[in-house]
Design an enzyme around this catalytic site. Structure first.
Site, PDB file in Angstrom:
ATOM      1  N   LYS A 103     -52.360 -43.923   9.601  1.00 24.10           N
ATOM      2  CA  LYS A 103     -51.585 -43.324   8.504  1.00 24.10           C
ATOM      3  C   LYS A 103     -50.136 -43.080   8.911  1.00 24.10           C
ATOM      4  O   LYS A 103     -49.238 -43.271   8.101  1.00 24.10           O
ATOM      5  CB  LYS A 103     -52.259 -42.077   7.930  1.00 24.10           C
ATOM      6  CG  LYS A 103     -52.476 -40.947   8.875  1.00 24.10           C
ATOM      7  CD  LYS A 103     -53.238 -39.817   8.193  1.00 24.10           C
ATOM      8  CE  LYS A 103     -53.907 -38.902   9.169  1.00 24.10           C
ATOM      9  NZ  LYS A 103     -53.139 -38.371  10.297  1.00 24.10           N
TER      10      LYS A 103
ATOM     11  N   ARG B 133     -55.057 -31.161   4.546  1.00 24.34           N
ATOM     12  CA  ARG B 133     -56.245 -31.567   5.290  1.00 24.34           C
ATOM     13  C   ARG B 133     -57.453 -30.750   4.873  1.00 24.34           C
ATOM     14  O   ARG B 133     -58.542 -30.963   5.390  1.00 24.34           O
ATOM     15  CB  ARG B 133     -56.005 -31.360   6.782  1.00 24.34           C
ATOM     16  CG  ARG B 133     -55.696 -32.667   7.537  1.00 24.34           C
ATOM     17  CD  ARG B 133     -55.434 -32.271   8.973  1.00 24.34           C
ATOM     18  NE  ARG B 133     -55.633 -33.307   9.930  1.00 24.34           N
ATOM     19  CZ  ARG B 133     -54.652 -34.018  10.502  1.00 24.34           C
ATOM     20  NH1 ARG B 133     -53.413 -33.866  10.125  1.00 24.34           N
ATOM     21  NH2 ARG B 133     -54.939 -34.903  11.427  1.00 24.34           N
TER      22      ARG B 133
ATOM     23  N   ARG C 144     -51.182 -39.105  23.912  1.00 21.94           N
ATOM     24  CA  ARG C 144     -51.277 -37.769  23.338  1.00 21.94           C
ATOM     25  C   ARG C 144     -52.445 -37.035  23.985  1.00 21.94           C
ATOM     26  O   ARG C 144     -53.504 -37.625  24.213  1.00 21.94           O
ATOM     27  CB  ARG C 144     -51.536 -37.864  21.832  1.00 21.94           C
ATOM     28  CG  ARG C 144     -50.286 -37.891  21.003  1.00 21.94           C
ATOM     29  CD  ARG C 144     -50.561 -38.161  19.559  1.00 21.94           C
ATOM     30  NE  ARG C 144     -51.587 -37.328  18.938  1.00 21.94           N
ATOM     31  CZ  ARG C 144     -51.849 -37.332  17.628  1.00 21.94           C
ATOM     32  NH1 ARG C 144     -51.171 -38.125  16.824  1.00 21.94           N
ATOM     33  NH2 ARG C 144     -52.779 -36.565  17.121  1.00 21.94           N
TER      34      ARG C 144
ATOM     35  N   ARG D 228     -62.301 -34.572  16.362  1.00 24.64           N
ATOM     36  CA  ARG D 228     -61.356 -34.732  15.237  1.00 24.64           C
ATOM     37  C   ARG D 228     -62.003 -35.509  14.095  1.00 24.64           C
ATOM     38  O   ARG D 228     -61.724 -35.253  12.925  1.00 24.64           O
ATOM     39  CB  ARG D 228     -60.080 -35.439  15.716  1.00 24.64           C
ATOM     40  CG  ARG D 228     -59.181 -34.491  16.517  1.00 24.64           C
ATOM     41  CD  ARG D 228     -58.210 -35.227  17.410  1.00 24.64           C
ATOM     42  NE  ARG D 228     -57.201 -35.957  16.681  1.00 24.64           N
ATOM     43  CZ  ARG D 228     -56.521 -36.985  17.191  1.00 24.64           C
ATOM     44  NH1 ARG D 228     -56.747 -37.403  18.425  1.00 24.64           N
ATOM     45  NH2 ARG D 228     -55.617 -37.592  16.475  1.00 24.64           N
TER      46      ARG D 228
HETATM   47  P1  AMP Z   1     -52.191 -35.653  13.573  1.00 17.63           P
HETATM   48  O1  AMP Z   1     -50.966 -35.981  14.351  1.00 17.63           O
HETATM   49  O2  AMP Z   1     -51.984 -35.733  12.093  1.00 17.63           O
HETATM   50  O3  AMP Z   1     -53.405 -36.423  14.034  1.00 17.63           O
HETATM   51  O4  AMP Z   1     -52.518 -34.107  13.874  1.00 17.63           O
HETATM   52  C1  AMP Z   1     -52.819 -33.669  15.185  1.00 17.63           C
HETATM   53  C2  AMP Z   1     -53.504 -32.313  15.120  1.00 17.63           C
HETATM   54  O5  AMP Z   1     -52.625 -31.343  14.524  1.00 17.63           O
HETATM   55  C3  AMP Z   1     -54.768 -32.261  14.274  1.00 17.63           C
HETATM   56  O6  AMP Z   1     -55.923 -32.712  14.985  1.00 17.63           O
HETATM   57  C4  AMP Z   1     -54.835 -30.773  13.933  1.00 17.63           C
HETATM   58  O7  AMP Z   1     -55.310 -30.023  15.036  1.00 17.63           O
HETATM   59  C5  AMP Z   1     -53.362 -30.414  13.739  1.00 17.63           C
HETATM   60  N1  AMP Z   1     -52.962 -30.589  12.324  1.00 17.63           N
HETATM   61  C6  AMP Z   1     -52.114 -31.526  11.810  1.00 17.63           C
HETATM   62  N2  AMP Z   1     -51.982 -31.385  10.481  1.00 17.63           N
HETATM   63  C7  AMP Z   1     -52.764 -30.323  10.140  1.00 17.63           C
HETATM   64  C8  AMP Z   1     -53.082 -29.687   8.908  1.00 17.63           C
HETATM   65  N3  AMP Z   1     -52.577 -30.112   7.736  1.00 17.63           N
HETATM   66  N4  AMP Z   1     -53.924 -28.625   8.937  1.00 17.63           N
HETATM   67  C9  AMP Z   1     -54.430 -28.177  10.092  1.00 17.63           C
HETATM   68  N5  AMP Z   1     -54.211 -28.739  11.286  1.00 17.63           N
HETATM   69  C10 AMP Z   1     -53.382 -29.814  11.317  1.00 17.63           C
END
Ligand code: AMP
Length: 217
Positions: A13, A88, A160, A171
Site C-alpha cells: 500500500k 485501521r 524495519r 500484524r
Molecule cells: P505501517 O507502516 O502502516 O505498517 O504501520 C506500522 C505500525 O504502526 C503498525 O503495525 C501499528 O503498530 C502502527 N500504526 C500505523 N497506523 C496505525 C493506525 N492507524 N492505528 C494504530 N496503529 C497504527
C-alpha cells in the site's frame, strides 16, 4: 481528491500510495511513517507508540485519531490527500467521518490492496527501507544498487524493526481482526476499489486507476 488505501502489512500500500500521490498531486499521510519519525526523534508520542509497534499491535485510537486530525489540518492537505495506514479500526473510520463532516468534506474512494498471505510474509521479511527518505527496497526482488545505500538519497537502507517473521504474524492477525472489517464498512458506502498486487505493482496501479475512473473520481 481524498483517498484511503487499505491493505495488510507488506501488501504494497505504501508503494502504491507514493505512485498515486505523484500522479494526482496529493499529500501522502502514512501513520506508520509519522510514528517511526517520532520514534526516531524520541518524542513522547514516539516512546508511547513504540511499545505497541514492536509487538505488532495497533497504537491506541486515543493517540492515533488526534494525531491524524492534527495532520489533516495542515496546509498541504488542502490540495487533497491519500491516507496510508489510517483508518485501521472501525472507531478510527467513524472518527474520520466526523472530522470530515465538520469541514463539509468526504472521502472519494477507498483502495483495497489484495495480496495472498504467503506472498506477504515473503515480501515483508525481505523488505528494506531507507531511513532518510522512506524509499522501499526488497533484497530479493528490488535490491538497492549498492547494498545498504539508498539509490535516491544515499541514506542508510535498513530492515524495519517490525518486519521480522514473528511481528509480521502478529500484524497479520491484527489486520484481520481490526482492519479487514473496514472493507465491508466502505463497501456499504460504495467506495471500494480493488488493486490486485499479487503479480506486480504496475498492474495493481492500472487496476486502481481504472477503478477511480469508474467511480468518476
Ligand atoms: P505501517 O507502516 O502502516 O505498517 O504501520 C506500522 C505500525 O504502526 C503498525 O503495525 C501499528 O503498530 C502502527 N500504526 C500505523 N497506523 C496505525 C493506525 N492507524 N492505528 C494504530 N496503529 C497504527
Amino acid at each position: 481528491m481524498r483517498l484511503i488505501i487499505l491493505g495488510a502489512p507488506g501488501s504494497g500500500k505504501g508503494t502504491s500510495a507514493v505512485v498515486l500521490k505523484e500522479k494526482y498531486d496529493l499529500a501522502h499521510i502514512s501513520t506508520g511513517d509519522i510514528f517511526r519519525s517520532n520514534i526516531k526523534s524520541g518524542t513522547p508520542l514516539g516512546l508511547e507508540a513504540k511499545s505497541y509497534i514492536d509487538k505488532g499491535q495497533l497504537v491506541p485510537d486515543s493517540i492515533t485519531i488526534g494525531m491524524v486530525e492534527g495532520r489533516l489540518a495542515e496546509d498541504d492537505c488542502k490540495k487533497g490527500y491519500i491516507l496510508d495506514g489510517f483508518p485501521r479500526t472501525i472507531a478510527q473510520a467513524e472518527a474520520l467521518d466526523e472530522m470530515l463532516a465538520k469541514k463539509g468534506e468526504k472521502i472519494d474512494a477507498v483502495i483495497s490492496i489484495v495480496v495472498d498471505d504467503e506472498i506477504i510474509k515473503d515480501r515483508v521479511t525481505s523488505r528494506r527501507v531507507c531511513e532518510k527518505c522512506g524509499a522501499s527496497y526488497n533484497v530479493k526482488y528490488k535490491p538497492a544498487k549498492v547494498d545498504g545505500v539508498c539509490d535516491l538519497c544515499g541514506g542508510n537502507v535498513v530492515q524495519r524493526a517490525d518486519d521480522n517473521e514473528e511481528t509480521v504474524a502478529a500484524r497479520l492477525i491484527t489486520y484481520y481482526e481490526n482492519t479487514k472489517p473496514l472493507i465491508d464498512f466502505y463497501n456499504a458506502k460504495g467506495l471500494i476499489i480493488e488493486g490486485d498486487n499479487n503479480v506486480d505493482s504496475e498492474s495493481c496501479i492500472k487496476s486502481i486507476e481504472d477503478g477511480l475512473d469508474a467511480l468518476g473520481v
